[in-house]
Design an enzyme around this catalytic site. Sequence first.
Site, PDB file in Angstrom:
ATOM      1  N   LYS A  18       0.919  -1.164   0.240  1.00  0.00           N
ATOM      2  CA  LYS A  18      -0.067   0.112   0.000  1.00  0.00           C
ATOM      3  C   LYS A  18       0.785   1.337   0.047  1.00  0.00           C
ATOM      4  O   LYS A  18       0.607   2.183  -0.750  1.00  0.00           O
ATOM      5  CB  LYS A  18      -0.749   0.054   1.285  1.00  0.00           C
ATOM      6  CG  LYS A  18      -1.958  -0.722   1.357  1.00  0.00           C
ATOM      7  CD  LYS A  18      -2.530  -0.445   2.869  1.00  0.00           C
ATOM      8  CE  LYS A  18      -4.060  -1.054   2.964  1.00  0.00           C
ATOM      9  NZ  LYS A  18      -4.366  -0.718   4.409  1.00  0.00           N
ATOM     10  N   ASP A  72      -8.010   2.257   4.433  1.00  0.00           N
ATOM     11  CA  ASP A  72      -8.485   0.887   5.049  1.00  0.00           C
ATOM     12  C   ASP A  72      -9.139   0.425   3.806  1.00  0.00           C
ATOM     13  O   ASP A  72      -9.980   1.138   3.152  1.00  0.00           O
ATOM     14  CB  ASP A  72      -9.523   0.899   6.020  1.00  0.00           C
ATOM     15  CG  ASP A  72      -9.875  -0.385   6.845  1.00  0.00           C
ATOM     16  OD1 ASP A  72      -8.677  -0.986   7.363  1.00  0.00           O
ATOM     17  OD2 ASP A  72     -10.900  -1.031   6.772  1.00  0.00           O
ATOM     18  N   SER A  73      -8.777  -0.976   3.379  1.00  0.00           N
ATOM     19  CA  SER A  73      -9.368  -1.438   2.193  1.00  0.00           C
ATOM     20  C   SER A  73      -9.478  -3.020   2.258  1.00  0.00           C
ATOM     21  O   SER A  73      -9.216  -3.770   3.264  1.00  0.00           O
ATOM     22  CB  SER A  73      -8.297  -1.155   0.923  1.00  0.00           C
ATOM     23  OG  SER A  73      -6.761  -1.367   1.660  1.00  0.00           O
ATOM     24  N   PHE A 157       0.409  -6.715  -4.675  1.00  0.00           N
ATOM     25  CA  PHE A 157       0.225  -7.574  -3.236  1.00  0.00           C
ATOM     26  C   PHE A 157      -1.016  -8.214  -2.972  1.00  0.00           C
ATOM     27  O   PHE A 157      -1.732  -7.928  -3.810  1.00  0.00           O
ATOM     28  CB  PHE A 157       0.801  -6.517  -1.963  1.00  0.00           C
ATOM     29  CG  PHE A 157      -0.507  -5.413  -1.876  1.00  0.00           C
ATOM     30  CD1 PHE A 157      -0.278  -4.275  -2.825  1.00  0.00           C
ATOM     31  CD2 PHE A 157      -1.184  -5.656  -0.855  1.00  0.00           C
ATOM     32  CE1 PHE A 157      -1.326  -3.372  -2.335  1.00  0.00           C
ATOM     33  CE2 PHE A 157      -2.159  -4.389  -0.697  1.00  0.00           C
ATOM     34  CZ  PHE A 157      -2.090  -3.396  -1.322  1.00  0.00           C
ATOM     35  N   LYS A 180      -2.158  -0.197 -12.863  1.00  0.00           N
ATOM     36  CA  LYS A 180      -3.019  -0.635 -11.619  1.00  0.00           C
ATOM     37  C   LYS A 180      -3.449   0.710 -10.832  1.00  0.00           C
ATOM     38  O   LYS A 180      -4.547   0.941 -10.477  1.00  0.00           O
ATOM     39  CB  LYS A 180      -2.204  -1.381 -10.599  1.00  0.00           C
ATOM     40  CG  LYS A 180      -3.127  -1.774  -9.335  1.00  0.00           C
ATOM     41  CD  LYS A 180      -2.342  -2.585  -8.357  1.00  0.00           C
ATOM     42  CE  LYS A 180      -3.152  -2.938  -7.129  1.00  0.00           C
ATOM     43  NZ  LYS A 180      -2.703  -3.307  -5.961  1.00  0.00           N
TER      44      LYS A 180
HETATM   45  P1  ITT Z   1      -2.513  -1.344   7.497  1.00  0.00           P
HETATM   46  O1  ITT Z   1      -3.778  -1.312   8.254  1.00  0.00           O
HETATM   47  O2  ITT Z   1      -1.293  -1.222   8.216  1.00  0.00           O
HETATM   48  O3  ITT Z   1      -2.645  -0.149   6.182  1.00  0.00           O
HETATM   49  P2  ITT Z   1      -3.364  -3.747   6.367  1.00  0.00           P
HETATM   50  O4  ITT Z   1      -2.589  -4.750   5.195  1.00  0.00           O
HETATM   51  O5  ITT Z   1      -3.793  -4.364   7.827  1.00  0.00           O
HETATM   52  O6  ITT Z   1      -2.222  -2.766   6.550  1.00  0.00           O
HETATM   53  P3  ITT Z   1      -6.177  -3.319   6.053  1.00  0.00           P
HETATM   54  O7  ITT Z   1      -6.556  -3.745   7.074  1.00  0.00           O
HETATM   55  O8  ITT Z   1      -6.677  -2.290   5.257  1.00  0.00           O
HETATM   56  O9  ITT Z   1      -4.503  -3.100   5.837  1.00  0.00           O
HETATM   57  O10 ITT Z   1      -6.238  -4.612   4.912  1.00  0.00           O
HETATM   58  C1  ITT Z   1      -6.264  -4.405   3.372  1.00  0.00           C
HETATM   59  C2  ITT Z   1      -6.119  -6.085   2.971  1.00  0.00           C
HETATM   60  O11 ITT Z   1      -6.904  -5.967   1.782  1.00  0.00           O
HETATM   61  C3  ITT Z   1      -4.706  -6.079   2.358  1.00  0.00           C
HETATM   62  O12 ITT Z   1      -3.724  -6.778   3.526  1.00  0.00           O
HETATM   63  C4  ITT Z   1      -4.918  -7.025   1.220  1.00  0.00           C
HETATM   64  O13 ITT Z   1      -4.948  -8.419   1.781  1.00  0.00           O
HETATM   65  C5  ITT Z   1      -6.238  -6.647   0.523  1.00  0.00           C
HETATM   66  N1  ITT Z   1      -6.094  -5.516  -0.318  1.00  0.00           N
HETATM   67  C6  ITT Z   1      -6.198  -4.168  -0.330  1.00  0.00           C
HETATM   68  N2  ITT Z   1      -5.859  -3.457  -1.401  1.00  0.00           N
HETATM   69  C7  ITT Z   1      -5.262  -4.349  -2.191  1.00  0.00           C
HETATM   70  C8  ITT Z   1      -4.650  -4.263  -3.347  1.00  0.00           C
HETATM   71  O14 ITT Z   1      -4.623  -3.196  -4.074  1.00  0.00           O
HETATM   72  N3  ITT Z   1      -4.312  -5.607  -4.006  1.00  0.00           N
HETATM   73  C9  ITT Z   1      -4.240  -6.622  -3.346  1.00  0.00           C
HETATM   74  N4  ITT Z   1      -4.916  -6.855  -2.010  1.00  0.00           N
HETATM   75  C10 ITT Z   1      -5.163  -5.680  -1.709  1.00  0.00           C
END
Ligand code: ITT
Length: 201
Positions: A18, A72-73, A157, A180
Amino acid sequence: MSFSTSQNIVLASGNLGKIKEIQAILEDYPIVAQSAFNITEAEETGSTFVENAIIKARHAAFHSKLPAIADDSGIVVDALKGAPGVISARYAGVGASDQDNVLKLLQALECVPETQRTARFICVMVFMEHADDPTPLIAQGVWEGLITTQAIGSQGFGYDPVFWVPSEQCTSAELPATIKNALSHRGQALRYLSNLIQARK
Ligand code: ITT
């Protein structure tokens, strides 16, 4: 994008995938990852992307005493009633790797035919001027696609290797970063957030 401030903005994320994407899109912003301030990750106790993005931004702003941006994604899969959703990062358990999560998703969809494998990436980006900011700026992006039956590609990722992008006829893990970012949920949300920040200044 142009932005002028003498203050750094802390990026409330520990996810390197991210962070790379966000820094590439907000290249004119003075963004510093929260790890530079030794800020640990906030506990994501919300049940929506918006709640969790606000929790993360508030946490980073509180500890850094700087404005903060948080993301948050996750991926929302129709055949799984919206799962993994807000728990996308820990779908296969706390501390799960991207590969663990992808494998669990493929297994959960094993018997689901192609027409029912519809899914979308969601990204909510939040900007908070300070930890008590009562009017956080909130931007959401959505990217529609399908879940493949096997992992393909090595870019990006998370769930990128199993996210089929119909307009490009490949997975998001096969797309160059610039493409992307132009299409993705995160790119959309960041461009919208940038406009909101410019309008507020
Ligand atoms: P932070 O909270 O530290 O930012 P995190 O990975 O825990 O990191 P999230 O709780 O927002 O963040 O979870 C997002 C997950 O969703 C991420 O770990 C991926 O598995 C998936 N994800 C989100 N955006 C993505 C993308 O562009 N490509 C692939 N997977 C994605």
